[in-house]
Structure formats: structure tokens, C-alpha cells
Design a protein around this motif. Structure first.
Motif, PDB file in Angstrom:
ATOM      1  N   ALA A  55      55.728   4.038  62.272  1.00 49.21           N
ATOM      2  CA  ALA A  55      55.728   5.339  61.715  1.00 49.21           C
ATOM      3  C   ALA A  55      54.430   6.318  61.869  1.00 49.21           C
ATOM      4  CB  ALA A  55      55.896   5.464  60.370  1.00 49.21           C
ATOM      5  N   PHE A  56      53.376   5.481  62.590  1.00 50.79           N
ATOM      6  CA  PHE A  56      52.070   6.266  62.606  1.00 50.79           C
ATOM      7  C   PHE A  56      52.153   6.954  63.984  1.00 50.79           C
ATOM      8  CE2 PHE A  56      50.710   3.786  59.064  1.00 50.79           C
ATOM      9  CZ  PHE A  56      49.491   4.043  58.841  1.00 50.79           C
ATOM     10  N   PRO A  57      51.417   7.921  64.361  1.00 51.91           N
ATOM     11  CA  PRO A  57      51.514   8.537  65.610  1.00 51.91           C
ATOM     12  C   PRO A  57      51.132   7.634  66.711  1.00 51.91           C
ATOM     13  CG  PRO A  57      50.131  10.007  63.848  1.00 51.91           C
ATOM     14  CD  PRO A  57      50.721   8.705  63.178  1.00 51.91           C
ATOM     15  N   ALA A  58      51.649   7.750  68.029  1.00 52.98           N
ATOM     16  CA  ALA A  58      51.442   6.804  68.846  1.00 52.98           C
ATOM     17  C   ALA A  58      50.242   6.266  69.094  1.00 52.98           C
ATOM     18  CB  ALA A  58      52.268   7.004  70.036  1.00 52.98           C
ATOM     19  N   GLU A  59      49.127   7.145  69.107  1.00 50.39           N
ATOM     20  CA  GLU A  59      47.915   7.158  69.749  1.00 50.39           C
ATOM     21  C   GLU A  59      47.025   6.084  68.582  1.00 50.39           C
ATOM     22  OE1 GLU A  59      47.459  10.991  67.717  1.00 50.39           O
ATOM     23  OE2 GLU A  59      48.883   9.988  68.959  1.00 50.39           O
ATOM     24  N   HIS A  60      47.640   5.941  67.309  1.00 51.66           N
ATOM     25  CA  HIS A  60      46.980   5.342  66.189  1.00 51.66           C
ATOM     26  C   HIS A  60      47.868   3.827  66.026  1.00 51.66           C
ATOM     27  CE1 HIS A  60      44.565   8.460  65.320  1.00 51.66           C
ATOM     28  NE2 HIS A  60      45.542   9.402  65.064  1.00 51.66           N
ATOM     29  N   ALA A  61      49.073   3.854  66.453  1.00 53.97           N
ATOM     30  CA  ALA A  61      49.782   2.729  66.559  1.00 53.97           C
ATOM     31  C   ALA A  61      49.507   1.670  67.724  1.00 53.97           C
ATOM     32  CB  ALA A  61      51.130   2.844  66.353  1.00 53.97           C
ATOM     33  N   SER A  62      48.633   2.155  68.519  1.00 47.63           N
ATOM     34  CA  SER A  62      48.447   1.284  69.815  1.00 47.63           C
ATOM     35  C   SER A  62      47.933  -0.012  69.676  1.00 47.63           C
ATOM     36  CB  SER A  62      47.701   2.337  70.728  1.00 47.63           C
ATOM     37  OG  SER A  62      46.512   2.666  70.286  1.00 47.63           O
ATOM     38  N   SER A  63      46.985  -0.214  68.873  1.00 48.34           N
ATOM     39  CA  SER A  63      46.317  -1.369  68.343  1.00 48.34           C
ATOM     40  C   SER A  63      45.887  -1.534  66.984  1.00 48.34           C
ATOM     41  CB  SER A  63      45.218  -1.601  69.139  1.00 48.34           C
ATOM     42  OG  SER A  63      44.118  -0.496  68.593  1.00 48.34           O
ATOM     43  N   GLN A  64      45.738  -2.975  66.384  1.00 52.50           N
ATOM     44  CA  GLN A  64      45.249  -2.938  65.074  1.00 52.50           C
ATOM     45  C   GLN A  64      43.972  -2.265  64.792  1.00 52.50           C
ATOM     46  OE1 GLN A  64      45.193  -7.287  64.221  1.00 52.50           O
ATOM     47  NE2 GLN A  64      46.914  -7.719  65.750  1.00 52.50           N
ATOM     48  N   ALA A  69      41.350   2.032  61.741  1.00 48.63           N
ATOM     49  CA  ALA A  69      40.220   3.135  61.816  1.00 48.63           C
ATOM     50  C   ALA A  69      40.813   4.391  61.349  1.00 48.63           C
ATOM     51  CB  ALA A  69      39.651   3.615  63.321  1.00 48.63           C
ATOM     52  N   HIS A  70      42.208   4.631  61.793  1.00 48.42           N
ATOM     53  CA  HIS A  70      42.857   5.715  61.486  1.00 48.42           C
ATOM     54  C   HIS A  70      43.285   5.868  59.762  1.00 48.42           C
ATOM     55  CE1 HIS A  70      45.372   9.518  61.412  1.00 48.42           C
ATOM     56  NE2 HIS A  70      46.524   8.733  61.158  1.00 48.42           N
ATOM     57  N   VAL A  71      43.643   4.627  59.486  1.00 45.90           N
ATOM     58  CA  VAL A  71      44.040   4.304  57.625  1.00 45.90           C
ATOM     59  C   VAL A  71      42.698   4.569  57.151  1.00 45.90           C
ATOM     60  CG1 VAL A  71      44.209   2.760  55.877  1.00 45.90           C
ATOM     61  CG2 VAL A  71      45.785   2.820  58.127  1.00 45.90           C
ATOM     62  N   ILE A  81      49.866  11.451  53.299  1.00 37.70           N
ATOM     63  CA  ILE A  81      50.934  11.858  54.326  1.00 37.70           C
ATOM     64  C   ILE A  81      51.708  10.714  54.392  1.00 37.70           C
ATOM     65  CG2 ILE A  81      49.497  10.571  56.018  1.00 37.70           C
ATOM     66  CD1 ILE A  81      50.195  12.882  58.142  1.00 37.70           C
ATOM     67  N   ALA A  82      52.873  10.815  54.613  1.00 40.76           N
ATOM     68  CA  ALA A  82      54.082  10.007  54.379  1.00 40.76           C
ATOM     69  C   ALA A  82      53.752   8.661  54.980  1.00 40.76           C
ATOM     70  CB  ALA A  82      55.628  10.760  54.852  1.00 40.76           C
ATOM     71  N   TYR A  83      53.445   8.503  56.255  1.00 42.19           N
ATOM     72  CA  TYR A  83      53.278   7.078  56.820  1.00 42.19           C
ATOM     73  C   TYR A  83      52.254   6.332  56.169  1.00 42.19           C
ATOM     74  CZ  TYR A  83      49.825   9.649  59.965  1.00 42.19           C
ATOM     75  OH  TYR A  83      48.808  10.313  60.629  1.00 42.19           O
ATOM     76  N   LEU A  84      51.276   7.010  55.799  1.00 44.80           N
ATOM     77  CA  LEU A  84      50.215   6.489  55.129  1.00 44.80           C
ATOM     78  C   LEU A  84      50.682   5.913  53.815  1.00 44.80           C
ATOM     79  CD1 LEU A  84      47.263   5.635  54.917  1.00 44.80           C
ATOM     80  CD2 LEU A  84      46.678   7.403  54.041  1.00 44.80           C
ATOM     81  N   LYS A  85      51.431   6.604  52.972  1.00 51.12           N
ATOM     82  CA  LYS A  85      51.846   6.359  51.786  1.00 51.12           C
ATOM     83  C   LYS A  85      52.824   5.097  51.723  1.00 51.12           C
ATOM     84  CE  LYS A  85      52.450  10.553  50.300  1.00 51.12           C
ATOM     85  NZ  LYS A  85      52.991  11.608  49.594  1.00 51.12           N
ATOM     86  N   SER A  86      53.483   5.201  52.914  1.00 49.59           N
ATOM     87  CA  SER A  86      54.708   4.132  52.928  1.00 49.59           C
ATOM     88  C   SER A  86      53.848   2.793  53.358  1.00 49.59           C
ATOM     89  CB  SER A  86      55.572   4.283  54.096  1.00 49.59           C
ATOM     90  OG  SER A  86      56.289   5.310  53.863  1.00 49.59           O
ATOM     91  N   LEU A  87      52.817   2.860  54.344  1.00 58.10           N
ATOM     92  CA  LEU A  87      52.194   1.515  54.542  1.00 58.10           C
ATOM     93  C   LEU A  87      51.183   1.066  52.969  1.00 58.10           C
ATOM     94  CD1 LEU A  87      50.915  -0.584  56.469  1.00 58.10           C
ATOM     95  CD2 LEU A  87      49.110   1.265  56.770  1.00 58.10           C
ATOM     96  N   GLN A  88      50.653   1.992  52.255  1.00 61.87           N
ATOM     97  CA  GLN A  88      49.951   1.660  51.151  1.00 61.87           C
ATOM     98  C   GLN A  88      51.103   0.978  50.262  1.00 61.87           C
ATOM     99  OE1 GLN A  88      48.429   5.609  50.201  1.00 61.87           O
ATOM    100  NE2 GLN A  88      46.503   4.944  50.782  1.00 61.87           N
ATOM    101  N   GLY A  89      52.018   1.465  49.872  1.00 60.01           N
ATOM    102  CA  GLY A  89      53.053   0.662  49.285  1.00 60.01           C
ATOM    103  C   GLY A  89      53.413  -0.645  49.688  1.00 60.01           C
TER     104      GLY A  89
END
Length: 234
Positions: A55-64, A69-71, A81-89
Motif C-alpha cells: 500500500a506504500f508508494p513503490a519507492e518506499h516499499a522497495s526495501s525494509q 525511513a518513510h514511516v 495518511i491511510a497506508y500509514l494508519k493501516s500499518l500502525q493498526g
């Protein structure tokens, strides 16, 4: 109660309204950051986790490293932002289930839930946190019983309703429940005066909730809106 009469629906904000703002900023956010590295290491390629990663933009989901860093950047700026909130949950879920996390509701909240339900009122939630995170919070509280989900009829966030400071979001919530068509039969409670103003613009009753640790209200806000310190005042 306001001159408009007793509400049929009570719509509640979470942070600064039913629990301290500090719980989110000082407990939930740090927990998510501390749990993130081990979760990424163990679950990066797992199907259950991939939906959150992808769900994260591709450039931020390319590696752990990139995702971490993005989170950290988003959370440092309190970006909602929705994708961050989903991950936090997802990260919080294990903490709630293990008992490490428990939502510290203000003392007046759970008793008022009981009173409202006995009076035939519907209780709904509208928070900037994701619906999934809202449900985790209300399922694991410091009240007795700890699980308040059975008392709550519906949940709204910025994805399914819209930004909380826009009147159109409250109109969307109203439209989702045509069984309660009269806007003034809804009461929205929030610590944020701008949200209260938006709810009023949509025709709802709305009060500002002043809790310990909340931002100081301006004299204008106090003059413009009814301010309560506890749900017992309602």
C-alpha cells in the motif's frame, strides 16, 4: 442538553475526548516504531503483511530500510495518511492482544456508554485513526468490561467519511444512516473546535470536550461553543 433536544445518536472523537491525547502520542506511536523493525524482518515476504507493504508508494516499499525511513518521517511530521494508519493498526494489534497496550479511557466514558445505551441512543465513532485501529482501541480498554465494541453501532474515519474539519464529512456520515435523517438529532463530541464547527455547519449538535492535556481553548472558542469537561455534564 442543548435546546435542540436529546440526541438519538452520539458521535464521538477519540483522542482528547474519550482518552488522553498522550496515549496516542506517547504510547501508541512509540510502540509502532519499536515493533516495526522486527515485524519487517520476520514478515516482509509474508502474504499477510504484503498488503500493508504494497500500500506504500513503490519507492518506499522497495526495501525494509526505505519503508522504515518513510514511516519514521511520516510519524515525525504527524502525517495522517491511510497506508500509514493501516500499518500502525497492524503493529498495534499484537500489542493489544498481548496486553502490552490498553486504552486508558477517561473515568466518565464507560459509565456514560451504559447510560446512553439504556436510553436507546446509538453510539458511533469518528476519528482520524483508521477504523481498524479504532476497533482495536475500544476492544482493549481499561474499563470493565474491557471490550466496548458491542456498545458501538458504527465507525468512521477520514477514508470512509472524509476530513474531520469539513462539513461535507459529517453530511456523509448522516447519509450513511438514513434511519436518523434529522441532523440535529446527532450530537458530536470533540476536543477540536474546528471539528465542532464543521459538525454544526452540517446541522449536528456539537460540544467541545475539554480534557487534561488538551490544547488550550481560545476565548473565542469558549464563547462560540458549549464546552464540557466530562460526559456527566450531558
Amino acid at each position: 442538553m442543548a435546546s435542540s433536544g436529546q440526541p438519538k445518536v452520539v458521535l464521538l472523537d477519540i483522542e482528547g475526548t474519550v482518552c488522553p491525547i498522550s496515549f496516542v502520542k506517547d504510547v501508541l506511536f512509540p510502540y509502532a516504531l519499536s515493533a516495526l523493525p522486527a515485524t519487517l524482518e520476520a514478515q516482509w515476504d509474508e502474504p499477510e503483511f504484503s498488503q500493508y507493504r504494497d500500500a506504500f508508494p513503490a519507492e518506499h516499499a522497495s526495501s525494509q530500510e526505505a519503508l522504515t525511513a518513510h514511516v519514521k518521517d511520516l510519524m515525525s511530521r504527524d502525517v495522517k495518511i491511510a497506508y500509514l494508519k493501516s500499518l500502525q493498526g497492524y503493529l498495534w494489534e499484537s500489542g493489544y492482544k498481548s496486553g502490552e497496550l490498553k486504552a486508558p479511557l477517561f473515568d466518565d466514558v464507560a459509565p456514560k456508554f451504559v447510560q446512553w445505551k439504556k436510553a436507546g441512543k446509538e453510539i458511533m465513532i469518528y476519528s482520524s485513526g483508521s477504523v481498524a485501529a479504532q476497533k482495536l482501541l475500544f476492544k482493549h480498554t481499561n474499563s470493565q468490561p474491557a471490550d466496548l465494541i458491542p456498545e458501538i453501532s458504527d465507525f468512521f474515519d477520514t477514508v470512509n467519511a472524509g476530513p474531520k474539519q469539513e462539513a461535507s464529512s459529517y453530511q456523509t456520515i448522516l447519509a450513511a444512516h438514513p434511519e436518523f435523517p434529522e441532523a440535529n438529532s446527532w450530537l458530536f463530541l470533540s476536543d477540536n473546535a474546528k471539528e465542532v464547527e464543521a459538525a454544526k455547519q452540517a446541522g449536528m449538535q456539537s460540544f467541545v470536550v475539554e480534557r487534561p492535556g488538551n490544547a488550550e481553548l481560545s476565548a473565542e472558542d469558549r464563547e462560540k461553543h458549549r464546552v464540557i469537561k466530562t460526559f456527566a455534564e450531558i
